[in-house]
Design a protein around this motif. Sequence first.
Motif, PDB file in Angstrom:
ATOM      1  N   ASN A  91      -2.103  -7.978  78.968  1.00 15.52           N
ATOM      2  CA  ASN A  91      -3.460  -7.984  78.405  1.00 15.52           C
ATOM      3  C   ASN A  91      -3.555  -8.906  77.189  1.00 15.52           C
ATOM      4  N   SER A  92      -2.881 -10.045  77.265  1.00 19.85           N
ATOM      5  CA  SER A  92      -2.773 -10.943  76.108  1.00 19.85           C
ATOM      6  C   SER A  92      -4.120 -11.508  75.657  1.00 19.85           C
ATOM      7  N   GLN A  93      -5.002 -11.829  76.594  1.00 12.82           N
ATOM      8  CA  GLN A  93      -6.274 -12.443  76.216  1.00 12.82           C
ATOM      9  C   GLN A  93      -7.136 -11.503  75.379  1.00 12.82           C
ATOM     10  N   LYS A  94      -7.139 -10.222  75.743  1.00 14.12           N
ATOM     11  CA  LYS A  94      -7.917  -9.266  74.953  1.00 14.12           C
ATOM     12  C   LYS A  94      -7.290  -9.043  73.579  1.00 14.12           C
ATOM     13  N   GLU A 117       1.543  -2.351  61.991  1.00 19.70           N
ATOM     14  CA  GLU A 117       0.255  -1.889  62.503  1.00 19.70           C
ATOM     15  C   GLU A 117       0.001  -2.407  63.919  1.00 19.70           C
ATOM     16  N   PHE A 118       0.251  -3.705  64.150  1.00 18.36           N
ATOM     17  CA  PHE A 118      -0.010  -4.299  65.455  1.00 18.36           C
ATOM     18  C   PHE A 118       0.990  -3.833  66.502  1.00 18.36           C
ATOM     19  N   GLN A 119       2.198  -3.513  66.074  1.00 19.63           N
ATOM     20  CA  GLN A 119       3.192  -2.989  67.014  1.00 19.63           C
ATOM     21  C   GLN A 119       2.721  -1.659  67.603  1.00 19.63           C
ATOM     22  N   ASP A 120       2.193  -0.810  66.750  1.00 13.32           N
ATOM     23  CA  ASP A 120       1.687   0.483  67.218  1.00 13.32           C
ATOM     24  C   ASP A 120       0.390   0.329  67.996  1.00 13.32           C
ATOM     25  N   LYS A 121      -0.446  -0.586  67.577  1.00 14.41           N
ATOM     26  CA  LYS A 121      -1.775  -0.727  68.172  1.00 14.41           C
ATOM     27  C   LYS A 121      -1.732  -1.332  69.566  1.00 14.41           C
ATOM     28  N   TYR A 122      -0.886  -2.380  69.733  1.00 16.21           N
ATOM     29  CA  TYR A 122      -0.889  -3.123  70.997  1.00 16.21           C
ATOM     30  C   TYR A 122       0.336  -2.837  71.874  1.00 16.21           C
ATOM     31  N   ASP A 123       1.244  -1.963  71.421  1.00 21.01           N
ATOM     32  CA  ASP A 123       2.430  -1.599  72.188  1.00 21.01           C
ATOM     33  C   ASP A 123       3.258  -2.828  72.556  1.00 21.01           C
ATOM     34  N   VAL A 124       3.520  -3.667  71.564  1.00 17.79           N
ATOM     35  CA  VAL A 124       4.379  -4.838  71.731  1.00 17.79           C
ATOM     36  C   VAL A 124       5.388  -4.855  70.594  1.00 17.79           C
ATOM     37  N   ASP A 125       6.391  -5.706  70.708  1.00 16.28           N
ATOM     38  CA  ASP A 125       7.341  -5.893  69.614  1.00 16.28           C
ATOM     39  C   ASP A 125       6.768  -6.902  68.632  1.00 16.28           C
ATOM     40  N   SER A 170      -9.114  -9.793  70.051  1.00 19.57           N
ATOM     41  CA  SER A 170      -9.196  -8.774  69.007  1.00 19.57           C
ATOM     42  C   SER A 170      -8.622  -9.291  67.689  1.00 19.57           C
ATOM     43  N   LEU A 171      -7.522 -10.008  67.766  1.00 19.13           N
ATOM     44  CA  LEU A 171      -6.887 -10.528  66.553  1.00 19.13           C
ATOM     45  C   LEU A 171      -7.775 -11.557  65.863  1.00 19.13           C
ATOM     46  N   ARG A 172      -8.431 -12.399  66.632  1.00 18.11           N
ATOM     47  CA  ARG A 172      -9.273 -13.442  66.033  1.00 18.11           C
ATOM     48  C   ARG A 172     -10.510 -12.869  65.357  1.00 18.11           C
ATOM     49  N   SER A 173     -10.853 -11.638  65.663  1.00 20.55           N
ATOM     50  CA  SER A 173     -11.979 -10.991  64.989  1.00 20.55           C
ATOM     51  C   SER A 173     -11.548 -10.253  63.728  1.00 20.55           C
ATOM     52  N   ASP A 174     -10.217 -10.205  63.463  1.00 20.02           N
ATOM     53  CA  ASP A 174      -9.689  -9.545  62.277  1.00 20.02           C
ATOM     54  C   ASP A 174      -9.846 -10.466  61.068  1.00 20.02           C
ATOM     55  N   ARG A 219      -8.518 -10.452  58.248  1.00 25.91           N
ATOM     56  CA  ARG A 219      -7.290 -10.737  57.495  1.00 25.91           C
ATOM     57  C   ARG A 219      -6.539 -11.932  58.046  1.00 25.91           C
ATOM     58  N   ILE A 220      -6.908 -12.373  59.246  1.00 25.64           N
ATOM     59  CA  ILE A 220      -6.139 -13.388  59.969  1.00 25.64           C
ATOM     60  C   ILE A 220      -6.826 -14.747  59.889  1.00 25.64           C
ATOM     61  N   ILE A 221      -6.042 -15.776  59.554  1.00 25.94           N
ATOM     62  CA  ILE A 221      -6.570 -17.144  59.517  1.00 25.94           C
ATOM     63  C   ILE A 221      -6.880 -17.621  60.928  1.00 25.94           C
ATOM     64  N   ASP A 222      -5.880 -17.537  61.800  1.00 29.64           N
ATOM     65  CA  ASP A 222      -6.057 -17.931  63.197  1.00 29.64           C
ATOM     66  C   ASP A 222      -4.880 -17.400  64.008  1.00 29.64           C
ATOM     67  N   VAL A 223      -5.041 -17.492  65.324  1.00 37.64           N
ATOM     68  CA  VAL A 223      -4.033 -17.005  66.266  1.00 37.64           C
ATOM     69  C   VAL A 223      -3.693 -18.135  67.223  1.00 37.64           C
ATOM     70  N   ALA A 224      -2.416 -18.271  67.538  1.00 33.45           N
ATOM     71  CA  ALA A 224      -1.982 -19.298  68.485  1.00 33.45           C
ATOM     72  C   ALA A 224      -1.080 -18.660  69.532  1.00 33.45           C
ATOM     73  N   ALA A 225      -1.477 -18.775  70.801  1.00 29.39           N
ATOM     74  CA  ALA A 225      -0.648 -18.266  71.892  1.00 29.39           C
ATOM     75  C   ALA A 225       0.436 -19.285  72.217  1.00 29.39           C
TER      76      ALA A 225
END
Length: 418
Positions: A101-104, A256-264, A108-112, A114-120
């Motif tokens: 579910n990476s796209q979602k 926080e993101f580890q718990d929220k998105y169930d990723v490492d 979600s991260l880009r709407s945060d 606190r975050i400058i930007d996100v790069a996949a």
Amino acid sequence: MNYKLILNIAIHLLRARLKQTIVAAVGVTFSIAMFIALVSFMNGLNDLLDGLMLNKTPHVRLYNDVKPSQNQPVLLSEKYKENTNFINSIKPKDRGKSIYNSQKIIQSLRSDKRIIDVAAKINTPVFFNSGTIEIAGVINGIEIEHEEKLFKISENIIYGNVADLSQSNSIIIGKGLAEKMMLSKGDNINITSSRGNLSMLKVVGISQIGIAEYDNTFSYTSLETAQKLLNEPVNYITDIQLKLFNMKLAPAVAKEFQDKYDVDTIDYQTANAQFETGSTVRTIISYAVGLVLLLVAGFGIYNILNMMIYEKMDTIAILKATGFSGSDVKWIFISLSLIIGIAGGIFGLLFGFIFSSIISVIPFETASLPTVKTYPINYNMIYYIISMVFALFTTTIAGLFPALKASKVDPVEIIRGK
């Protein structure tokens, strides 16, 4: 208290011992100048190294790590434990590297805020083939625009342009890899993926970070090309990188993101702990050396004022006999110290800037860092403020003890002694 008269007396006493006054002021000047030059250079060096390593690292990285299975099937059968001994090996659990579910998650991260930007990114090991030679390396499939915004990879490209990665089946390789395989811009390179897929990509650029491990193994291609190389769909992503406006929040945000998105997740402080320790140690050493220089200058002022008191005992006695209080005499000698500190401090700031400017234009050329032409200097105003404040503090303390001694002089005993 007549401050103007006290200041005039202090100036006359300094002029009476002009050589010693100049020596004390020069000591302060030299200390401040060396402190500024040293701290500016060391922090400039730290900034350079941060740019090479930390600034190329995401503040938080989301990925799927290889983890051991927590339970073996046989361990679930409690009835066998008392009568049977089992020899077993807990195997790693293969969840796959793709982030579900990476796209979602990215949306979600880009709407945060606190975050400058996100790069996949897709990070995958490959073999670079040249005839019968196979060189193990890594391909980073990137979102070109977002990767450039976060990590400024164009600064390390010595041939070509990062925008050329938008061409289909193109790649930017490290300088070390290019030299080993005798490749240049415009050549083709054969690549074998970890899954055995064969591809031919066109070299559109050569990068040089200055770290051999990266320049010999790392390469960049577009996210789409990396997905085709692995025969994966368009939603296949192995890493989500992000940078924060406040990078100090990285450890908490990672958890926080580890718990929220169930990723490492891993934050930049954990990933670069040893590197940050080195930068901290260098900064501490530079401040320690500079402050020691200022302390030495303070002792010089203390000795000069102490000698002046012994030589000017008769003057102090006359001042007290004519109505000057012990407090007036104390402030005369504190004024002496402050005048030396201010004069030496001002010249120290000037010479510190001059020394830093000279260092900044000294040629520093090395093949491993082609973008660096001179020694790095950080002209942060805080270094000048710290040095001036500490110089005034040191000289004031250095003058305080002789001033207290002078304020306690008994004029009757001095006059009788003469």
